[in-house]
Structures are given as C-alpha cells and as structure tokens.
Design a protein around this motif. Structure first.
Motif, PDB file in Angstrom:
ATOM      1  N   LEU A 201     -74.696  31.024  -0.931  1.00  0.00           N
ATOM      2  CA  LEU A 201     -73.955  31.062  -2.196  1.00  0.00           C
ATOM      3  C   LEU A 201     -74.770  31.671  -3.330  1.00  0.00           C
ATOM      4  CD1 LEU A 201     -71.251  30.142  -3.531  1.00  0.00           C
ATOM      5  CD2 LEU A 201     -72.388  27.973  -4.056  1.00  0.00           C
ATOM      6  N   LYS A 202     -76.078  31.700  -3.181  1.00  0.00           N
ATOM      7  CA  LYS A 202     -76.965  32.072  -4.286  1.00  0.00           C
ATOM      8  C   LYS A 202     -76.665  33.448  -4.903  1.00  0.00           C
ATOM      9  CE  LYS A 202     -81.766  31.686  -5.751  1.00  0.00           C
ATOM     10  NZ  LYS A 202     -81.669  32.830  -6.659  1.00  0.00           N
ATOM     11  N   PRO A 203     -76.362  34.487  -4.112  1.00  0.00           N
ATOM     12  CA  PRO A 203     -76.033  35.773  -4.755  1.00  0.00           C
ATOM     13  C   PRO A 203     -74.848  35.659  -5.708  1.00  0.00           C
ATOM     14  CG  PRO A 203     -76.473  36.099  -2.429  1.00  0.00           C
ATOM     15  CD  PRO A 203     -76.424  34.622  -2.647  1.00  0.00           C
ATOM     16  N   GLY A 204     -73.859  34.856  -5.335  1.00  0.00           N
ATOM     17  CA  GLY A 204     -72.714  34.652  -6.220  1.00  0.00           C
ATOM     18  C   GLY A 204     -73.101  33.899  -7.476  1.00  0.00           C
ATOM     19  N   LEU A 205     -73.993  32.923  -7.341  1.00  0.00           N
ATOM     20  CA  LEU A 205     -74.442  32.175  -8.516  1.00  0.00           C
ATOM     21  C   LEU A 205     -75.205  33.072  -9.472  1.00  0.00           C
ATOM     22  CD1 LEU A 205     -75.697  28.884  -6.776  1.00  0.00           C
ATOM     23  CD2 LEU A 205     -73.414  29.399  -7.669  1.00  0.00           C
ATOM     24  N   ASP A 206     -76.062  33.919  -8.916  1.00  0.00           N
ATOM     25  CA  ASP A 206     -76.821  34.861  -9.759  1.00  0.00           C
ATOM     26  C   ASP A 206     -75.869  35.796 -10.495  1.00  0.00           C
ATOM     27  OD1 ASP A 206     -79.144  33.688  -8.851  1.00  0.00           O
ATOM     28  OD2 ASP A 206     -79.525  35.218  -7.315  1.00  0.00           O
ATOM     29  N   TRP A 207     -74.867  36.302  -9.764  1.00  0.00           N
ATOM     30  CA  TRP A 207     -73.892  37.193 -10.407  1.00  0.00           C
ATOM     31  C   TRP A 207     -73.158  36.461 -11.525  1.00  0.00           C
ATOM     32  CZ3 TRP A 207     -68.684  36.559 -11.025  1.00  0.00           C
ATOM     33  CH2 TRP A 207     -67.961  37.651 -11.519  1.00  0.00           C
ATOM     34  N   LEU A 208     -72.752  35.202 -11.271  1.00  0.00           N
ATOM     35  CA  LEU A 208     -71.991  34.439 -12.258  1.00  0.00           C
ATOM     36  C   LEU A 208     -72.801  34.240 -13.530  1.00  0.00           C
ATOM     37  CD1 LEU A 208     -69.421  32.767 -12.884  1.00  0.00           C
ATOM     38  CD2 LEU A 208     -70.603  30.785 -11.901  1.00  0.00           C
ATOM     39  N   GLU A 209     -74.066  33.887 -13.386  1.00  0.00           N
ATOM     40  CA  GLU A 209     -74.904  33.675 -14.575  1.00  0.00           C
ATOM     41  C   GLU A 209     -75.115  34.971 -15.330  1.00  0.00           C
ATOM     42  OE1 GLU A 209     -77.484  29.718 -13.348  1.00  0.00           O
ATOM     43  OE2 GLU A 209     -78.449  31.688 -13.247  1.00  0.00           O
ATOM     44  N   GLU A 210     -75.311  36.065 -14.605  1.00  0.00           N
ATOM     45  CA  GLU A 210     -75.512  37.370 -15.270  1.00  0.00           C
ATOM     46  C   GLU A 210     -74.223  37.829 -15.943  1.00  0.00           C
ATOM     47  OE1 GLU A 210     -76.900  41.950 -14.183  1.00  0.00           O
ATOM     48  OE2 GLU A 210     -76.991  40.369 -12.665  1.00  0.00           O
ATOM     49  N   ARG A 211     -73.104  37.578 -15.294  1.00  0.00           N
ATOM     50  CA  ARG A 211     -71.807  38.025 -15.823  1.00  0.00           C
ATOM     51  C   ARG A 211     -71.405  37.249 -17.066  1.00  0.00           C
ATOM     52  NH1 ARG A 211     -67.450  38.714 -17.697  1.00  0.00           N
ATOM     53  NH2 ARG A 211     -65.567  39.627 -16.778  1.00  0.00           N
ATOM     54  N   THR A 212     -71.721  35.941 -17.109  1.00  0.00           N
ATOM     55  CA  THR A 212     -71.231  35.093 -18.197  1.00  0.00           C
ATOM     56  C   THR A 212     -72.307  34.687 -19.195  1.00  0.00           C
ATOM     57  OG1 THR A 212     -71.626  33.028 -16.981  1.00  0.00           O
ATOM     58  CG2 THR A 212     -69.499  34.129 -16.632  1.00  0.00           C
ATOM     59  N   GLY A 213     -73.562  34.734 -18.783  1.00  0.00           N
ATOM     60  CA  GLY A 213     -74.637  34.233 -19.634  1.00  0.00           C
ATOM     61  C   GLY A 213     -74.694  32.721 -19.707  1.00  0.00           C
ATOM     62  N   ILE A 214     -73.982  32.036 -18.816  1.00  0.00           N
ATOM     63  CA  ILE A 214     -73.928  30.575 -18.801  1.00  0.00           C
ATOM     64  C   ILE A 214     -74.587  30.084 -17.517  1.00  0.00           C
ATOM     65  CG2 ILE A 214     -72.403  28.549 -18.757  1.00  0.00           C
ATOM     66  CD1 ILE A 214     -70.346  30.244 -20.303  1.00  0.00           C
ATOM     67  N   PRO A 215     -75.503  29.134 -17.603  1.00  0.00           N
ATOM     68  CA  PRO A 215     -76.222  28.695 -16.396  1.00  0.00           C
ATOM     69  C   PRO A 215     -75.375  27.814 -15.481  1.00  0.00           C
ATOM     70  CG  PRO A 215     -76.899  27.376 -18.270  1.00  0.00           C
ATOM     71  CD  PRO A 215     -76.003  28.453 -18.822  1.00  0.00           C
ATOM     72  N   VAL A 216     -75.654  27.919 -14.201  1.00  0.00           N
ATOM     73  CA  VAL A 216     -75.092  26.990 -13.229  1.00  0.00           C
ATOM     74  C   VAL A 216     -76.033  25.789 -13.152  1.00  0.00           C
ATOM     75  CG1 VAL A 216     -74.442  26.608 -10.825  1.00  0.00           C
ATOM     76  CG2 VAL A 216     -73.987  28.827 -11.907  1.00  0.00           C
ATOM     77  N   LEU A 217     -75.542  24.639 -13.556  1.00  0.00           N
ATOM     78  CA  LEU A 217     -76.382  23.437 -13.628  1.00  0.00           C
ATOM     79  C   LEU A 217     -76.560  22.774 -12.272  1.00  0.00           C
ATOM     80  CD1 LEU A 217     -74.879  21.896 -16.889  1.00  0.00           C
ATOM     81  CD2 LEU A 217     -76.898  23.344 -16.676  1.00  0.00           C
ATOM     82  N   GLY A 218     -75.660  23.081 -11.355  1.00  0.00           N
ATOM     83  CA  GLY A 218     -75.788  22.478 -10.038  1.00  0.00           C
ATOM     84  C   GLY A 218     -74.616  22.817  -9.146  1.00  0.00           C
ATOM     85  N   VAL A 219     -74.863  22.728  -7.854  1.00  0.00           N
ATOM     86  CA  VAL A 219     -73.820  22.862  -6.840  1.00  0.00           C
ATOM     87  C   VAL A 219     -73.751  21.519  -6.115  1.00  0.00           C
ATOM     88  CG1 VAL A 219     -73.053  24.069  -4.774  1.00  0.00           C
ATOM     89  CG2 VAL A 219     -74.231  25.336  -6.589  1.00  0.00           C
TER      90      VAL A 219
END
Length: 525
Positions: A201-219
């Motif tokens: 899942l990590k590539p998607g999480l990296d993309w999400l943070e870069e796309r939105t500027g909002i951190p993923v606090l946890g899965v």
C-alpha cells in the motif's frame, strides 16, 4: 474531530479507541456527537435517551454518559419521517424536509451549549462527525461535520474505509468537494479496515500525501470479531451473511427493517456454546432452539413485515409443532400480544393491528416515552425454562425505552400466564419513592416456551444469561456449563484490545500534536 468519507467507515470505533487511549495516558476524555441518527439507544442514569455509540464511548472513557454527549438524536420511524430526541427527551416527529427547514436553523445553540459544557469539564473532547462532510446538498445547514468543526475551531482527522474499495478516490474526492478553509482544517488521514500487506500500500500512501499535502496518520487493520457494541444496523449485513460455526444452542433473531437495540444479544453471541443468527426470511430460519423478536422503532410496520414474508406463520409453526422457544423484547414483546392500538398515530397511520395472539396482552402507544433504568430479580413464580440448580436468585439490571403501555387482558389468571420479573426503577433522585415503584414486569405462558419483556440489556446479566442458556441445554439433554464470563469485564477488555491495536498502528505523537496545535500535549514531555 473525527470525520469520515462515508457512513460505516469506522468513525465510532476509532472514536471509542482514542477515548480509551487517552484514558490509558492519564487524561480525562469525553465523546461528543452533536447529531446522531440511530435506532440503537442508550439510557443515561437520569433516564434520558442518547445514541448507543456515545454511551459506549463514555464507558470507554470511564465516565457517566450524559445528554451533552449527544444532544440531538434522530430515530427513523418510517420512510422520510423521524422522531427527534433533544437532550434525551422525544420532542416531535418530523419529515426530513421539515427537520431541515424548521429545526436545523435553531439547532446551533443546542449543540454548542452541550459541547462547551463538555470542554469545560474534560481534558479532551473527541468529536465524531456523521456520514460524509462532502454531502453538498446538506452542507449549508450542517451541524455535525465541517460547520461544527469551524464553530468549535477543532482540527479534523478524516477516516476512510479501504475494505469497501476506492479509498484514494474517496479521500481525494472528499477534499475536492470541500471549501478551501475546510480542507485546511483536515490535519491527517486514517485508512481503516486494511487486510493486506502495508508495504504493498505504501506507494499509494506516498502519492496521497504528495497529492494532498496531508499526512497519513495510520493504516488500521481490519479487526476480526470485534466486540464493541455497534451503533448502526449496517453491521448486521456482515453478521447475517457470515458463515456460522455450529454450536450446541442455535438462536435466531428476526431482522426486520426497523430493528433497534440489537446489541441486546451481543453477550449471547459471546458464549462458547451459542450461535446467534440474524435472519429476515423463512428460508433462513433453519431449526433453531430459540427465536427472538427484538426491539423495533415501528412495531406495527415490522409486524406487517413478518406477515408479508410469511415469517409469522413459520414462527408459529416452530413454536407450536417443533418445541422452539419464542422470546419478544420490547417491540417484539408487543407483537406477541392480541392487539396493538395507536390512537395518537405515534408510529404511523395504522390505528389498530392484530398481534400474534400468543400472550394475553394489549399494547396502546402513547405520546410519552418511558426511558428508565431498572433493577430487580426474577419473580418467584416465573415459569421460564431455567437451570434451577443455582443456589441464589439472580439480581438483574436493565433499562426500558418504549412508547407503548402493555396491559393484560386475562383478568390476572396467573396459573396459565405469569409475570417474569419483580423490578424497581433505578433512580437516585431524592424526590422519588423507589419502594413505591416496585412492579411485576414481562409475561410468559405456563411452560415458559413463549415470553416477552420490555427489558433491554437483559442478557448482559451473567448469572441470568447462563441459567437461561443452561435451561435450554437441559431440555436438549445436554449438561449445563460450569462457567460463563463477566460481560462487563469482557467489554472493558475489548476496549483495551481495540485501543492497543489502534495505538500500534497510529502515529499517536502526531495525534497529540494535532490536538494541541502542533505543541507537545504534555509540555516538556
């Protein structure tokens, strides 16, 4: 504030877990949901009604639940109409349009007054949103998502459910539908109900943070066999279609459209010799030992549902010809009687309906609801099938939530039908004479094969639950079980288990920074 990209993404469970974590960390938290739509209710110590989720969350916090934790409760009665409960008291029934146009404009003061009282008393208030903040047709009069977050100046964590698919689209799509100032309020994402390898899942999480500027606090992982009481009947979809393990006692709960307080049967499902199945068709009934008619927000309509599907005749056949025990709780108890009368149109447009005719009772629906905690014990002459080898009569604690008043129609002939419980209202107010409130409750036929009660939470009483189940075992030629569990202890163990899982998969340091505006919550620590 915890908001979600949709309903049933896990907001209530994450709220419960965070409340428990904060308690473990030495804080005094409190839950809060300004407006809750749910049929599962909780009765406070003052006899007021709130959403069950907020009552459970208060228990996770180790505090007494109050109506400030859920000042507005909406209980659907029929399509497009709901009962509106304000600070624990039913005030009116309204259509969805009238609620939006007439009530919501004046609701801001109600919800903020409640929130401010909680903020003055507790270290952290964990606010829970409802549905999605991106319902653009509802946003202008929102009192439970982004408008409330703005009024409270609360940071928001947005939760999405990856188990249903489309998690990245749901998060990014939600942001696209929010105003820029609302997006700025979102300080982190939580991805919930993940079943796979996080590395994939990590590539998607990296993309999400870069796309939105909002951190993923946890899965957060998908938590199997979670035993925290559910708020919404959506959870029954999974329970109904989950493959069941065969056990000695098979209990069927009828799932009609407006089922309420189905958490009454959670403790039964935790017993090692019991399987609890939720069914809504004749084909699913199988060969149970017990059929339960649970609570309902619309007794007459759900009784008609039974008839439309042929469940009424199938249930009668099981009871009369196959020796199956039939239990009615609250609305289910009312269905067991001879007649249901609704002279004030409390439940709908049907003024009178014939019941199943299994108990000599008639129910009349009144405009005032009875919400009260009670305590007591089994009546000395109760006819229930029980393991009578127990040395002491079990003490019980329970609660009632119902609009109807039920009266016997057989002139009190106790040889054939007998009351089940001897109760007192559990009130601490000094202006109530508790001893004068003692009364008999519930009714059973002579052999205890058909019985009904208004008591919710009945099976949370450990000794009573096990005595009743062992009575069923004895009837089947099985030996009683030597032990059971303590439902209250099991509940708090589950709070801690789920809190530990969430803590291990969530960046709690960042959560505390978000709470305190990027400053360490514990000062120098």
């Amino acid at each position: 504030m915890l908001q979600g990209t949709a309903s049933d993404v896990g907001k209530s469970i994450v709220t419960t877990a965070l409340c428990r974590i904060f308690v473990q960390d030495g804080l005094r938290p409190a839950p809060y949901k300004s407006q809750n739509m749910a049929l599962n209710s909780y009765v406070t110590m003052e006899g007021k009604e709130i959403g069950r989720a907020q009552g459970v969350q208060a228990e996770a916090c180790g505090i007494v639940a109050t109506t400030d934790m859920n000042p507005i409760l909406i209980k659907p009665v029929k399509d497009m109409h709901s009962q509106i409960v304000i600070h624990g008291v039913p005030e009116m029934q309204m259509s969805a349009m009238d609620y939006r146009n007439q009530f919501l404009p004046k609701a801001k003061e109600i919800v903020l007054d409640a929130l401010n009282r909680l903020r003055q008393e507790y270290d952290v208030v964990v606010m829970e949103g409802a549905g999605s903040p991106a319902e653009i047709n509802l946003k202008d009069r929102d009192i439970v998502n982004m408008n409330l977050a703005g009024w409270a100046d609360a940071p928001v964590i947005l939760i999405a459910d990856i188990d249903r698919g489309g998690v990245f689209a749901s998060l990014v799509g939600t942001l696209e539908l929010l105003e820029p100032h609302e997006v700025k309020r979102i300080k982190g994402f939580i991805i919930n109900k993940f079943r796979g390898d996080v590395e994939l899942l990590k590539p998607g999480l990296d993309w999400l943070e870069e796309r939105t500027g909002i951190p993923v606090l946890g899965v957060l992982p998908y938590i199997q066999d979670m035993r925290i009481e559910a708020e919404d009947s959506v959870v029954l979809d999974e329970l109904q279609y989950r493959r069941q393990v065969e056990r000695e006692i098979d209990i069927v709960v009828i799932r009609y459209p407006r089922i309420s307080n189905f958490t009454d049967f959670d403790a039964l499902s935790w017993e090692s010799d019991v399987v609890v199945r939720y069914v809504n068709s004749v084909q699913e009934l199988g060969s149970p030992d017990v059929i339960i008619l649970p609570g309902t927000k619309d007794t007459i309509s759900d009784l008609q549902f039974l008839r439309d599907r042929g469940l009424d005749q199938a249930i009668l056949d099981h009871v009369n010809n196959r020796g199956v025990q039939l239990v009615g709780v609250c609305g289910g108890y009312q269905m067991l009687g001879e007649w249901l009368n609704d002279p004030h149109a409390v439940e709908g447009n049907v003024m009178e309906a014939k019941g199943l005719g299994l108990l000599p009772i008639t129910t009349t629906f009144l405009q005032k609801k009875r919400t009260v905690r009670v305590r007591g014990q089994l009546s000395s002459k109760h006819p229930l099938l029980m393991n009578q080898s127990e040395a002491t009569m079990p003490l019980i604690e329970a609660y009632e939530i119902h609009m109807g008043v039920t009266e016997r129609t057989d002139a009190g002939e106790e040889l054939e039908y007998r009351p089940i419980f001897h109760l007192e209202e559990d009130r601490s107010r000094s202006d109530r004479n508790v001893s004068s409130l003692a009364h008999e409750e519930g009714l059973a036929n002579g052999d205890g094969s058909v019985w009904g009660t208004y008591l919710h939470g009945l099976f949370d009483n450990d000794q009573l639950r096990r005595m009743w189940l062992d009575g069923i075992r004895l009837k089947k030629g099985l030996n009683p079980l030597a032990h059971t569990f303590k439902a209250q202890d099991r509940k708090y163990e589950e709070f801690d288990r789920v809190a530990d899982i969430v803590r291990n998969h969530l960046d709690m340091k960042r959560v505390y920074e978000i709470i305190n505006g990027n400053q360490s919550f514990f000062g120098s620590e």
